[in-house]
Design an enzyme around this catalytic site. Structure first.
Site, short mmCIF file in Angstrom:
data_model
loop_
_atom_site.label_atom_id
_atom_site.label_comp_id
_atom_site.label_asym_id
_atom_site.label_seq_id
_atom_site.Cartn_x
_atom_site.Cartn_y
_atom_site.Cartn_z
N ASP A 37 0.82 -1.23 0.00
CA ASP A 37 0.00 0.00 0.00
C ASP A 37 0.85 1.27 0.00
O ASP A 37 0.33 2.37 0.11
CB ASP A 37 -0.94 -0.01 1.21
N GLU A 39 3.24 2.08 2.28
CA GLU A 39 3.91 2.35 3.57
C GLU A 39 5.34 1.82 3.52
O GLU A 39 5.64 0.94 2.72
CB GLU A 39 3.14 1.66 4.70
N ARG A 96 11.42 26.87 1.20
CA ARG A 96 10.92 28.14 0.65
C ARG A 96 9.55 28.52 1.20
O ARG A 96 9.13 29.64 1.07
CB ARG A 96 10.90 28.07 -0.88
N GLN A 97 8.86 27.55 1.83
CA GLN A 97 7.57 27.89 2.46
C GLN A 97 7.85 28.28 3.91
O GLN A 97 7.60 27.51 4.84
CB GLN A 97 6.63 26.69 2.38
N HIS A 130 17.95 27.67 2.48
CA HIS A 130 17.44 28.74 1.63
C HIS A 130 17.56 30.12 2.29
O HIS A 130 17.90 31.10 1.65
CB HIS A 130 15.99 28.42 1.25
N ASP A 169 18.47 37.69 -7.68
CA ASP A 169 17.35 38.36 -7.02
C ASP A 169 17.87 39.00 -5.74
O ASP A 169 19.02 38.78 -5.33
CB ASP A 169 16.16 37.43 -6.76
N LYS A 188 13.76 40.99 -9.15
CA LYS A 188 12.86 39.92 -9.62
C LYS A 188 11.58 39.86 -8.80
O LYS A 188 11.59 40.10 -7.60
CB LYS A 188 13.63 38.60 -9.49
N ARG A 190 8.31 37.00 -8.24
CA ARG A 190 7.78 35.69 -8.62
C ARG A 190 6.30 35.84 -8.91
O ARG A 190 5.55 36.36 -8.10
CB ARG A 190 8.02 34.67 -7.49
C1 R5P Z 1 14.65 32.24 -4.61
O1 R5P Z 1 14.40 32.86 -3.60
C2 R5P Z 1 15.70 31.21 -4.69
O2 R5P Z 1 16.93 31.66 -4.21
C3 R5P Z 1 15.86 30.71 -6.11
O3 R5P Z 1 16.30 31.79 -6.92
C4 R5P Z 1 14.57 30.19 -6.67
O4 R5P Z 1 13.87 29.45 -5.71
C5 R5P Z 1 14.85 29.33 -7.87
O5 R5P Z 1 13.63 28.86 -8.38
P1 R5P Z 1 13.41 28.72 -9.94
O6 R5P Z 1 14.62 27.99 -10.48
O7 R5P Z 1 12.15 27.89 -10.06
O8 R5P Z 1 13.26 30.08 -10.51
#
Ligand code: R5P
Length: 309
Positions: A37, A39, A96-97, A130, A169, A188, A190
């Protein structure tokens, strides 16, 4: 190092083997069996009672599979009476979250940090989180290594001239400064998980060779858009360096078609031959020596930060 023992999940066996080679101790024997299943059963096939145990498992794709395998592995080690358990997570997914930037969303990075500690990890060893402040999400000690010495060594051997460091960025400015003498920044925004919008370049790249550093390349929207902007503004050669090669769809095609001369990443995440050949200008450096040395130092209660001085 008789008390030291290292095990690996299934997420990055090649890196785990290289770390084991560096330390000169074999990977611990274990069996990971999926039930019909879905697990998982993790069983250690050697004694770890009283050991200083390191479990190597990046939470890369498939992220949820690899995460749950890590949690089960830690639980297994705790119940087998390991003295100290360090979760070695070369790439920490879900990082990233890390905040509520809109209503009714989770802070998954904090949830994952809680899960790792609750499973029974005593410490965490990771690479290029990150955001450095994620360390505060963990109520257990965390060592955050930097891939910078590995990447810098490579670039210094290339003797690049007329070089400008570009941060793709604003979030990466600190990272770029680690490498930089001259610095330019791409502004940048998103717009979705796959797409970003680059507005302008802060700084001058005309006639310069560009080195762009990021912590991770996921869909490659960030570095490819930034590279195009630099090219439009008159940059000569463009090289990209990143720690984590997440490379999910459509990264391979984007990188292949972007005006980038070379992309250098590390092996915190496994990079398949198919992806390497698909991009055609991708080089993978190993982080194993750095990670192995950090494990050696943690085991011997020696400074880890002095590795970066
Ligand atoms: C952003 O804050 C990170 O440092 C990366 O630049 C980003 O997460 C990269 O994501 P992607 O390759 O999908 O643009």
């Amino acid at each position: 190092m008789t008390n030291l023992t290292i095990f690996a999940g299934r997420a990055n066996p090649a890196l785990a083997q290289k770390i084991s080679d560096y330390l000169g101790i074999p990977l611990g024997r274990r069996k990971i069996t999926p039930f019909p299943d879905g697990e998982l059963l993790v069983k250690l096939e050697e004694d770890v009672r009283g050991r200083d145990m390191f479990i190597i498992q990046p939470t890369c794709e498939p992220v949820n599979e690899n995460l749950i395998e890590l949690l089960i592995f830690i639980d297994c080690a705790r119940r087998a009476s390991a003295e100290r358990i360090t979760a070695v997570i070369p790439y920490f997914g879900y990082a990233r979250q890390d905040r509520k930037d809109e209503g009714r969303v989770p802070i998954t990075a904090k949830l994952v940090a809680n899960l790792i500690a609750t499973a029974g990890a005593d410490r965490v060893l990771t690479v290029d989180l990150h955001a450095a402040q994620l360390q505060g999400f963990f109520d257990i000690p965390l060592d955050n290594l930097y891939a910078e010495p590995v990447l810098s060594r490579y670039y210094s051997q290339m003797h690049m001239v007329d070089l400008t460091l570009v941060s793709p960025d604003v979030g990466n400015v600190k990272r770029a400064r680690m490498y930089a003498r001259r610095l330019a920044i791409v502004d940048k925004r998103r717009v979705s998980g796959q797409d970003v919008e680059v507005d302008r370049l802060i700084g001058d790249v005309k006639g310069r060779n560009v080195l762009m550093m990021d912590d991770l390349i996921s869909t490659a929207g960030t570095v490819c858009d930034a590279a195009r902007l630099c090219k439009d503004k008159g940059a000569e050669k463009i090289c990209v360096g990143a720690t984590h090669a997440v490379l999910c769809e459509p990264a391979v095609e984007r990188l292949r078609d972007a005006p980038i001369d070379e992309i250098v990443v590390t092996d915190t995440v496994p990079v398949s031959e198919e992806k390497i050949n698909g991009v055609g200008k991708l080089k993978v450096l190993s982080i194993a020596g750095l990670m192995g040395e950090a494990i050696h130092r943690i085991h011997n209660d020696q400074s880890v930060s002095s590795l970066f001085k």
